[in-house]
Motif scaffolding. Structure first.
Motif: not given
Length: 438
Positions: A186-213
């Motif tokens: 209960p109450g999201n306490a760190m010693d609480g009961i594991n009620a929901i296993d949450i998974t996230i997966e994500g991929d970004s769009e391609f990004n283009f930026t410059p580099s110099f040397g």
């Protein structure tokens, strides 16, 4: 039930934004075996294909064509000791054994005054998986996270004269992320009961930026170099959240109802992963025919990572989370010594200051400042073929988020999921490089 529903929603928000927090504290500067052996002090040397990352202007001084294939496995680890409990004990935790193979693949072609090159490397990433996830005290925030950002960088270098060169290129980047945590009752306490296993997966769009040397061979002994990779905004527009009921049979129907009230077991959201600019200024000096040294100062613009904005398409889920990262400098020293015509010894040292404020420390990323020590050998097997082996020990400063008896947090709600205590981390980095000239 309404309070529990709101807490679950906020937990999902924290999970979706966790990836940015991880990237904010873990840059991977090990893009080539030789450079890693030199502590990454390579901006004023840049004499193999990994110059595409460290300073692409160095390509203009290479001869002919060639490729460099590098693999740098990283073996990280961390231990956690929690604050003292009323019974006098301490909660503890440790990460599982993991290996992350970091690539550094480069091809270059020198056409006289112009040189072309393309490289594939991974300058940002992290993996933190905690042992015994069902009982890990920090599982309400994270028990497993993997984040990887890969750059593909085509570049061109122009040799102005025998002493100077300039370069420019494009960094094409992609990020992928997977995170796991538990919603506790209960109450999201760190010693609480594991009620929901949450998974996230994500991929970004391609990004283009410059580099110099830029590179200047000022004298026979002094060389100066500079490189710059622009900051990035990696847009993750369709992150997928999956909610899995893990409650015991007596609570399972209530948890099913909670998941249904949230709109079902699958959700989508968007966020922005901000990666800092990288600026390196280096100088190298040839002390003798055999001995060469280099000193680099590397600046990371982490202050762009001041907060995280999440758009979930729902006013109850949209949130801005404070991070307050700061800009930092790294200091890198590298030394080469020609042992024989075919064998070169390499060594390096790095002082790497963390950009992460103590309030942001968590199981997602227990970052701290560190000292890195490295060494290696480069063997010229023939005029065309070179082998390099390296090792780097990354020694993190022990760090706690408890100061004067109080856990440091941005807001009191963080106390519900983020355990207070001390983290002790380390990483071993091995590397092998193969270079071939045509």
């Amino acid at each position: 039930m309404q309070g529990t529903k709101r807490t679950t929603m906020l937990a999902i928000v924290v999970l979706l934004t966790a990836g940015q927090a991880l990237a904010g504290g873990f840059n991977i500067y090990e893009a080539g075996a030789k450079a890693t052996a030199l502590g990454g002090a390579f901006t004023a040397t840049a004499d193999d294909g990994s110059a595409i990352f460290y300073n692409p202007a160095g390509l203009a001084f290479l001869e002919g064509s060639g490729f460099d294939l590098n693999l740098m496995p990283i073996l990280p680890g961390a231990k956690f000791t929690g604050a003292q409990r009323p019974d006098g004990g301490h909660s503890t935790g440790k990460t599982v054994d993991q290996t992350f193979p970091i690539p550094g693949l480069y091809y270059y072609q020198n056409r006289g005054d112009l040189a072309l090159g393309i490289g594939v490397y991974a300058p940002f990433g992290l993996g933190v998986e905690w042992d015994d996830p069902e009982n890990w005290i920090g599982r309400a925030l994270s028990y497993n996270v993997d984040l990887a950002t890969v750059y593909v960088s085509p570049t061109i270098a122009w040799k102005i004269n025998d002493q100077a060169s300039l370069s420019m290129g494009v960094d094409i980047a992609h990020t992928s992320i997977t995170l796991n945590k538990y919603k506790l009752l209960p109450g999201n306490a760190m010693d609480g009961i594991n009620a929901i296993d949450i998974t996230i997966e994500g991929d970004s769009e391609f990004n283009f930026t410059p580099s110099f040397g830029a590179m200047i061979k000022a004298t026979d002994k002094w060389t100066f170099g500079a490189m710059y990779h622009h900051s990035k905004k990696m847009a993750i527009k369709e992150g997928t959240l999956t909610l899995t009921n893990t409650a015991e049979p007596g609570l399972a129907p209530s948890v099913d109802g909670l998941i249904a009230s949230l709109g079902g077991a699958t959700h989508t959201g968007s966020t922005m992963l901000k990666l800092p600019h990288m600026l390196s200024l280096g100088t190298a000096y040839q002390f003798s025919e055999r001995l060469r040294g280099e000193f680099d100062m590397v600046h990371f613009g982490w202050s762009t990572f001041s907060e995280l904005a999440l758009d979930f398409g729902n006013p109850l889920l949209n949130q801005t989370i404070e991070e307050a990262y700061k800009d930092v400098w790294q200091y890198r020293v590298g030394v080469t010594y020609q042992i024989s015509p075919a064998l070169t010894g390499l060594a390096g040292y790095v002082r790497d200051e963390t950009p992460q404020p103590v309030e942001s420390m968590s199981p997602l990323l227990p970052d701290s400042s560190r000292n890195d020590w490295s060494f290696g050998l480069a063997w010229q097997a023939s005029e065309k073929l070179t082998f390099t082996g390296t090792f780097m020990a990354v020694l993190f400063d022990e760090r706690t988020n408890i100061v004067d008896g109080e856990q440091q947090v941005f807001g009191p709600e963080d106390l519900e999921t983020n355990p207070g205590g001390t983290y002790d981390s380390f990483a071993n980095i091995f590397g092998i490089g193969v270079g071939y000239k045509f």
